[in-house]
Design a protein around this motif. Structure first.
Motif, PDB file in Angstrom:
ATOM      1  N   ALA A 129       0.824  -1.216   0.000  1.00 32.77           N
ATOM      2  CA  ALA A 129       0.000   0.000   0.000  1.00 32.77           C
ATOM      3  C   ALA A 129       0.857   1.264   0.000  1.00 32.77           C
ATOM      4  N   GLU A 130       2.086   1.152   0.507  1.00 35.58           N
ATOM      5  CA  GLU A 130       2.964   2.325   0.544  1.00 35.58           C
ATOM      6  C   GLU A 130       3.665   2.598  -0.779  1.00 35.58           C
ATOM      7  N   LEU A 131       3.560   1.685  -1.723  1.00 36.44           N
ATOM      8  CA  LEU A 131       4.174   1.920  -3.034  1.00 36.44           C
ATOM      9  C   LEU A 131       3.414   3.007  -3.776  1.00 36.44           C
ATOM     10  N   ARG A 132       4.107   3.658  -4.697  1.00 38.28           N
ATOM     11  CA  ARG A 132       3.406   4.609  -5.568  1.00 38.28           C
ATOM     12  C   ARG A 132       2.424   3.815  -6.425  1.00 38.28           C
ATOM     13  N   ALA A 133       1.352   4.476  -6.857  1.00 35.42           N
ATOM     14  CA  ALA A 133       0.270   3.791  -7.582  1.00 35.42           C
ATOM     15  C   ALA A 133       0.779   3.015  -8.791  1.00 35.42           C
ATOM     16  N   GLU A 134       1.682   3.617  -9.571  1.00 39.78           N
ATOM     17  CA  GLU A 134       2.152   2.934 -10.781  1.00 39.78           C
ATOM     18  C   GLU A 134       3.002   1.707 -10.432  1.00 39.78           C
ATOM     19  N   GLN A 135       3.761   1.773  -9.321  1.00 33.46           N
ATOM     20  CA  GLN A 135       4.543   0.614  -8.886  1.00 33.46           C
ATOM     21  C   GLN A 135       3.605  -0.478  -8.351  1.00 33.46           C
ATOM     22  N   ARG A 136       2.604  -0.069  -7.596  1.00 32.70           N
ATOM     23  CA  ARG A 136       1.653  -1.018  -7.013  1.00 32.70           C
ATOM     24  C   ARG A 136       0.934  -1.794  -8.123  1.00 32.70           C
ATOM     25  N   GLU A 137       0.515  -1.083  -9.155  1.00 32.01           N
ATOM     26  CA  GLU A 137      -0.178  -1.733 -10.270  1.00 32.01           C
ATOM     27  C   GLU A 137       0.727  -2.762 -10.946  1.00 32.01           C
ATOM     28  N   ILE A 138       1.978  -2.376 -11.167  1.00 32.79           N
ATOM     29  CA  ILE A 138       2.896  -3.290 -11.857  1.00 32.79           C
ATOM     30  C   ILE A 138       3.225  -4.495 -10.981  1.00 32.79           C
ATOM     31  N   ILE A 139       3.421  -4.297  -9.689  1.00 33.55           N
ATOM     32  CA  ILE A 139       3.673  -5.428  -8.777  1.00 33.55           C
ATOM     33  C   ILE A 139       2.471  -6.359  -8.755  1.00 33.55           C
ATOM     34  N   ASP A 140       1.283  -5.788  -8.728  1.00 30.99           N
ATOM     35  CA  ASP A 140       0.069  -6.603  -8.733  1.00 30.99           C
ATOM     36  C   ASP A 140      -0.017  -7.438 -10.008  1.00 30.99           C
ATOM     37  N   PHE A 142       2.454  -8.276 -12.051  1.00 34.70           N
ATOM     38  CA  PHE A 142       3.585  -9.184 -12.200  1.00 34.70           C
ATOM     39  C   PHE A 142       3.538 -10.337 -11.202  1.00 34.70           C
ATOM     40  N   TYR A 143       3.386 -10.023  -9.925  1.00 36.14           N
ATOM     41  CA  TYR A 143       3.485 -11.059  -8.901  1.00 36.14           C
ATOM     42  C   TYR A 143       2.173 -11.746  -8.582  1.00 36.14           C
ATOM     43  N   PHE A 144       1.086 -11.039  -8.686  1.00 37.82           N
ATOM     44  CA  PHE A 144      -0.157 -11.633  -8.218  1.00 37.82           C
ATOM     45  C   PHE A 144      -1.114 -12.032  -9.329  1.00 37.82           C
ATOM     46  N   LYS A 145      -0.914 -11.482 -10.519  1.00 37.59           N
ATOM     47  CA  LYS A 145      -1.768 -11.873 -11.642  1.00 37.59           C
ATOM     48  C   LYS A 145      -1.000 -12.650 -12.707  1.00 37.59           C
ATOM     49  N   GLY A 146       0.323 -12.753 -12.531  1.00 34.57           N
ATOM     50  CA  GLY A 146       1.113 -13.612 -13.389  1.00 34.57           C
ATOM     51  C   GLY A 146       1.436 -13.067 -14.771  1.00 34.57           C
ATOM     52  N   PHE A 147       1.321 -11.744 -14.970  1.00 28.48           N
ATOM     53  CA  PHE A 147       1.662 -11.162 -16.262  1.00 28.48           C
ATOM     54  C   PHE A 147       3.181 -11.206 -16.440  1.00 28.48           C
ATOM     55  N   SER A 148       3.638 -11.395 -17.674  1.00 33.61           N
ATOM     56  CA  SER A 148       5.067 -11.267 -17.957  1.00 33.61           C
ATOM     57  C   SER A 148       5.389  -9.768 -18.034  1.00 33.61           C
ATOM     58  N   GLN A 149       6.671  -9.437 -17.991  1.00 28.81           N
ATOM     59  CA  GLN A 149       7.058  -8.025 -18.086  1.00 28.81           C
ATOM     60  C   GLN A 149       6.634  -7.433 -19.430  1.00 28.81           C
ATOM     61  N   SER A 150       6.733  -8.231 -20.481  1.00 24.82           N
ATOM     62  CA  SER A 150       6.316  -7.752 -21.809  1.00 24.82           C
ATOM     63  C   SER A 150       4.814  -7.483 -21.850  1.00 24.82           C
ATOM     64  N   LYS A 151       4.036  -8.377 -21.232  1.00 30.67           N
ATOM     65  CA  LYS A 151       2.580  -8.185 -21.198  1.00 30.67           C
ATOM     66  C   LYS A 151       2.214  -6.941 -20.389  1.00 30.67           C
ATOM     67  N   ILE A 152       2.956  -6.694 -19.306  1.00 34.15           N
ATOM     68  CA  ILE A 152       2.695  -5.495 -18.498  1.00 34.15           C
ATOM     69  C   ILE A 152       2.985  -4.250 -19.326  1.00 34.15           C
ATOM     70  N   ALA A 153       4.107  -4.271 -20.060  1.00 37.17           N
ATOM     71  CA  ALA A 153       4.464  -3.124 -20.905  1.00 37.17           C
ATOM     72  C   ALA A 153       3.347  -2.850 -21.917  1.00 37.17           C
ATOM     73  N   HIS A 155       0.136  -3.889 -21.683  1.00 43.03           N
ATOM     74  CA  HIS A 155      -1.091  -3.544 -20.950  1.00 43.03           C
ATOM     75  C   HIS A 155      -1.074  -2.088 -20.473  1.00 43.03           C
ATOM     76  N   CYS A 156       0.072  -1.645 -19.949  1.00 42.38           N
ATOM     77  CA  CYS A 156       0.187  -0.291 -19.387  1.00 42.38           C
ATOM     78  C   CYS A 156       0.684   0.733 -20.400  1.00 42.38           C
ATOM     79  N   LYS A 157       0.976   0.248 -21.616  1.00 43.86           N
ATOM     80  CA  LYS A 157       1.487   1.119 -22.678  1.00 43.86           C
ATOM     81  C   LYS A 157       2.757   1.853 -22.215  1.00 43.86           C
ATOM     82  N   LEU A 158       3.697   1.073 -21.706  1.00 42.57           N
ATOM     83  CA  LEU A 158       4.974   1.594 -21.218  1.00 42.57           C
ATOM     84  C   LEU A 158       6.112   0.859 -21.919  1.00 42.57           C
ATOM     85  N   VAL A 163       9.036  -0.694 -17.229  1.00 41.60           N
ATOM     86  CA  VAL A 163       8.396  -1.735 -16.416  1.00 41.60           C
ATOM     87  C   VAL A 163       9.431  -2.415 -15.531  1.00 41.60           C
ATOM     88  N   LYS A 164      10.560  -2.779 -16.122  1.00 44.56           N
ATOM     89  CA  LYS A 164      11.623  -3.442 -15.353  1.00 44.56           C
ATOM     90  C   LYS A 164      12.123  -2.530 -14.235  1.00 44.56           C
TER      91      LYS A 164
END
Length: 187
Positions: A129-140, A142-153, A155-158, A163-164
């Motif tokens: 909860a203390e992470l910045r919103a954009e970090q929290r979304e990416i951690i969620d 990556f770690y909890f929904k199982g997206f790859s880093q490429s998929k996150i990029a 999904h988030c258009k980054l 992302v890394k």
């Protein structure tokens, strides 16, 4: 005398130095278990993931490469992948009728263990909860929904590098908070 760093311990562990393995285990067991539990929401599965991650470490099954990032980040990635594997495995067997004879005689989890677990879970929840919103979304993702880093990029258009970088910074921040709150690591 200074403590050996993670990389020294890793190479000594792969060479089957039991003392180095124990030091790595002491440093990271709680963190690995906490992340596995957060991902699986199942104590037994998290214990199996933790055991498997450290077994792979001992056997040198997964190779750590210094140039690809910090040891702790690599270890959490191994934990993440193993947790996803276990979740997939459990879904495959979800519809099989299982009668576990041992479950009838198995002791229930003690109140103390449950309380300790809830405490750890709360530390992780607060740290996230203390992470910045954009970090929290990416951690969620990556770690909890199982997206790859490429998929996150995608999904988030980054850019993938962003992302890394966000994952690396978020993990550093999480480790700092968890160390303060729960004494998870000796680093």
């Amino acid at each position: 005398m200074t403590e050996p760093d993670d990389i020294q311990l890793y190479y000594q562990t792969v060479a089957h130095n039991r003392h180095s393995f124990e030091q790595l285990y002491d440093r990271y067991e709680k963190l690995v278990f906490s992340f596995a539990y957060r991902m699986t929401n199942n104590r037994t599965m998290a214990e199996e993931v933790t055991q498997d991650v450290f077994l792979k470490l001992w056997n040198g099954t997964n190779q750590y490469a210094e140039e690809k990032g910090k040891f702790s980040s690599w270890l959490l990635t191994v934990t993440r992948n193993k947790s996803i594997d276990e979740l997939r495995k459990s879904k495959r067997h979800a519809y099989e009728p299982i009668l576990d004879k041992d479950s009838l005689t198995e002791e229930t989890v003690s109140t103390e263990v449950t309380a300790e677990w809830n405490e750890r879970r709360e530390v992780i929840r607060i740290a996230i909860a203390e992470l910045r919103a954009e970090q929290r979304e990416i951690i969620d993702l990556f770690y909890f929904k199982g997206f790859s880093q490429s998929k996150i990029a995608e999904h988030c258009k980054l850019p993938l590098g962003t992302v890394k970088g966000r994952i690396r910074l978020a993990l550093k921040h999480l480790k700092g908070i968890i160390d303060q709150e729960g004494g998870v690591s000796n680093e």
